[in-house]
Design a protein around this motif. Sequence first.
Motif, PDB file in Angstrom:
ATOM      1  N   VAL A  11       0.871  -1.170   0.000  1.00  0.00           N
ATOM      2  CA  VAL A  11       0.000   0.000   0.000  1.00  0.00           C
ATOM      3  C   VAL A  11       0.901   1.212   0.000  1.00  0.00           C
ATOM      4  O   VAL A  11       1.917   1.240   0.703  1.00  0.00           O
ATOM      5  CB  VAL A  11      -0.878   0.011   1.275  1.00  0.00           C
ATOM      6  N   GLN A  12       0.561   2.224  -0.751  1.00  0.00           N
ATOM      7  CA  GLN A  12       1.330   3.461  -0.748  1.00  0.00           C
ATOM      8  C   GLN A  12       0.559   4.499   0.054  1.00  0.00           C
ATOM      9  O   GLN A  12      -0.455   5.017  -0.401  1.00  0.00           O
ATOM     10  CB  GLN A  12       1.574   3.941  -2.187  1.00  0.00           C
ATOM     11  N   ASP A  13       1.006   4.766   1.271  1.00  0.00           N
ATOM     12  CA  ASP A  13       0.358   5.750   2.125  1.00  0.00           C
ATOM     13  C   ASP A  13       0.942   7.129   1.823  1.00  0.00           C
ATOM     14  O   ASP A  13       2.157   7.266   1.656  1.00  0.00           O
ATOM     15  CB  ASP A  13       0.583   5.391   3.597  1.00  0.00           C
ATOM     16  N   ILE A 116      -8.702  11.838  13.141  1.00  0.00           N
ATOM     17  CA  ILE A 116      -7.452  12.057  12.411  1.00  0.00           C
ATOM     18  C   ILE A 116      -7.431  11.481  11.000  1.00  0.00           C
ATOM     19  O   ILE A 116      -6.562  11.839  10.202  1.00  0.00           O
ATOM     20  CB  ILE A 116      -6.236  11.530  13.204  1.00  0.00           C
ATOM     21  N   GLY A 117      -8.364  10.587  10.687  1.00  0.00           N
ATOM     22  CA  GLY A 117      -8.350  10.004   9.354  1.00  0.00           C
ATOM     23  C   GLY A 117      -9.562   9.141   9.086  1.00  0.00           C
ATOM     24  O   GLY A 117     -10.343   8.844   9.994  1.00  0.00           O
ATOM     25  N   ASP A 118      -9.708   8.758   7.819  1.00  0.00           N
ATOM     26  CA  ASP A 118     -10.819   7.909   7.378  1.00  0.00           C
ATOM     27  C   ASP A 118     -10.246   6.712   6.632  1.00  0.00           C
ATOM     28  O   ASP A 118      -9.315   6.859   5.835  1.00  0.00           O
ATOM     29  CB  ASP A 118     -11.752   8.705   6.470  1.00  0.00           C
ATOM     30  N   PHE A 119     -10.825   5.546   6.897  1.00  0.00           N
ATOM     31  CA  PHE A 119     -10.337   4.298   6.313  1.00  0.00           C
ATOM     32  C   PHE A 119     -11.464   3.567   5.600  1.00  0.00           C
ATOM     33  O   PHE A 119     -12.613   3.614   6.038  1.00  0.00           O
ATOM     34  CB  PHE A 119      -9.775   3.388   7.407  1.00  0.00           C
ATOM     35  N   SER A 120     -11.096   2.886   4.523  1.00  0.00           N
ATOM     36  CA  SER A 120     -12.024   2.024   3.796  1.00  0.00           C
ATOM     37  C   SER A 120     -11.358   0.684   3.556  1.00  0.00           C
ATOM     38  O   SER A 120     -10.192   0.625   3.157  1.00  0.00           O
ATOM     39  CB  SER A 120     -12.402   2.636   2.437  1.00  0.00           C
ATOM     40  N   SER A 121     -12.102  -0.385   3.820  1.00  0.00           N
ATOM     41  CA  SER A 121     -11.620  -1.735   3.561  1.00  0.00           C
ATOM     42  C   SER A 121     -12.816  -2.668   3.532  1.00  0.00           C
ATOM     43  O   SER A 121     -13.728  -2.548   4.350  1.00  0.00           O
ATOM     44  CB  SER A 121     -10.645  -2.192   4.650  1.00  0.00           C
ATOM     45  N   ASP A 122     -12.795  -3.596   2.601  1.00  0.00           N
ATOM     46  CA  ASP A 122     -13.868  -4.582   2.496  1.00  0.00           C
ATOM     47  C   ASP A 122     -13.580  -5.818   3.338  1.00  0.00           C
ATOM     48  O   ASP A 122     -14.305  -6.803   3.262  1.00  0.00           O
ATOM     49  CB  ASP A 122     -14.055  -5.011   1.036  1.00  0.00           C
ATOM     50  N   TRP A 131      -5.942  10.880   5.327  1.00  0.00           N
ATOM     51  CA  TRP A 131      -5.602  11.587   6.552  1.00  0.00           C
ATOM     52  C   TRP A 131      -6.175  12.987   6.551  1.00  0.00           C
ATOM     53  O   TRP A 131      -6.188  13.655   5.515  1.00  0.00           O
ATOM     54  CB  TRP A 131      -4.084  11.643   6.729  1.00  0.00           C
ATOM     55  N   ARG A 132      -6.626  13.456   7.705  1.00  0.00           N
ATOM     56  CA  ARG A 132      -7.127  14.820   7.852  1.00  0.00           C
ATOM     57  C   ARG A 132      -5.946  15.779   7.710  1.00  0.00           C
ATOM     58  O   ARG A 132      -4.913  15.597   8.346  1.00  0.00           O
ATOM     59  CB  ARG A 132      -7.788  15.004   9.218  1.00  0.00           C
ATOM     60  N   GLU A 133      -6.134  16.802   6.904  1.00  0.00           N
ATOM     61  CA  GLU A 133      -5.061  17.770   6.664  1.00  0.00           C
ATOM     62  C   GLU A 133      -4.703  18.546   7.924  1.00  0.00           C
ATOM     63  O   GLU A 133      -3.555  18.935   8.111  1.00  0.00           O
ATOM     64  CB  GLU A 133      -5.470  18.746   5.549  1.00  0.00           C
ATOM     65  N   ASP A 134      -5.673  18.759   8.804  1.00  0.00           N
ATOM     66  CA  ASP A 134      -5.447  19.563  10.002  1.00  0.00           C
ATOM     67  C   ASP A 134      -4.927  18.758  11.201  1.00  0.00           C
ATOM     68  O   ASP A 134      -4.736  19.309  12.277  1.00  0.00           O
ATOM     69  CB  ASP A 134      -6.726  20.299  10.395  1.00  0.00           C
ATOM     70  N   ALA A 135      -4.671  17.470  11.010  1.00  0.00           N
ATOM     71  CA  ALA A 135      -4.227  16.618  12.124  1.00  0.00           C
ATOM     72  C   ALA A 135      -2.745  16.273  11.995  1.00  0.00           C
ATOM     73  O   ALA A 135      -2.244  16.051  10.895  1.00  0.00           O
ATOM     74  CB  ALA A 135      -5.055  15.338  12.160  1.00  0.00           C
ATOM     75  N   LYS A 136      -2.058  16.229  13.119  1.00  0.00           N
ATOM     76  CA  LYS A 136      -0.673  15.759  13.151  1.00  0.00           C
ATOM     77  C   LYS A 136      -0.727  14.235  13.268  1.00  0.00           C
ATOM     78  O   LYS A 136      -1.198  13.701  14.263  1.00  0.00           O
ATOM     79  CB  LYS A 136       0.058  16.356  14.347  1.00  0.00           C
ATOM     80  N   ILE A 137      -0.275  13.563  12.248  1.00  0.00           N
ATOM     81  CA  ILE A 137      -0.367  12.104  12.175  1.00  0.00           C
ATOM     82  C   ILE A 137       0.975  11.487  12.548  1.00  0.00           C
ATOM     83  O   ILE A 137       2.012  11.847  12.005  1.00  0.00           O
ATOM     84  CB  ILE A 137      -0.778  11.643  10.752  1.00  0.00           C
TER      85      ILE A 137
END
Length: 172
Positions: A11-13, A116-122, A131-137
């Motif tokens: 996966v390319q994050d 901080i972020g949103d994920f999708s997976s089946d 990732w949320r732009e306003d969050a420090k990840i």
Amino acid sequence: MNDTAPTPAPVQDDRFGELRVRLEGQESLLVEGEAIPRITLDRAPDSEKDDHIAIGTRDPEQLTLRIDGTPAKLTPSKGRLTRRSYAVDVDHAGTSYRLVPDSVPSSRLVRDGLHIGDFSSDGDGRVIAEWREDAKIEPLDAAVGYALAAAFGTGAQPMWMMAIDAVATALP
């Protein structure tokens, strides 16, 4: 984990580069990458499997989560009628995470109460993170998010849709 199993395409994050998410049947999950901590999630071999859950169970007594080899507390909710009932919580080193469905296809990752972020997976081991732009990840955020999304899947129907489905199934 069985090291002879085929490794899926990386996966390319956007923030952490190349990651590998390897789900081996319903027995184990590995998430790793050069920029993130290594996470393993194992299901007890003698536990009952649920085919609707990628890792095979939502019973925390049957699951062992390790972050860089250190055990972490994993608490999946039972998964009933509401989206919130599909939440999965992790507590590790003073940080709490929650992955909870917020739409039919996706779930939001919350760290210490902050989205901080949103994920999708089946539930097939393939995971997409936004990732949320306003969050420090942090690297741990990515590792936990990918692991939970791959192991438990993401998204859920709203309660009213589940109720309609249940009624429709009960009708002759």
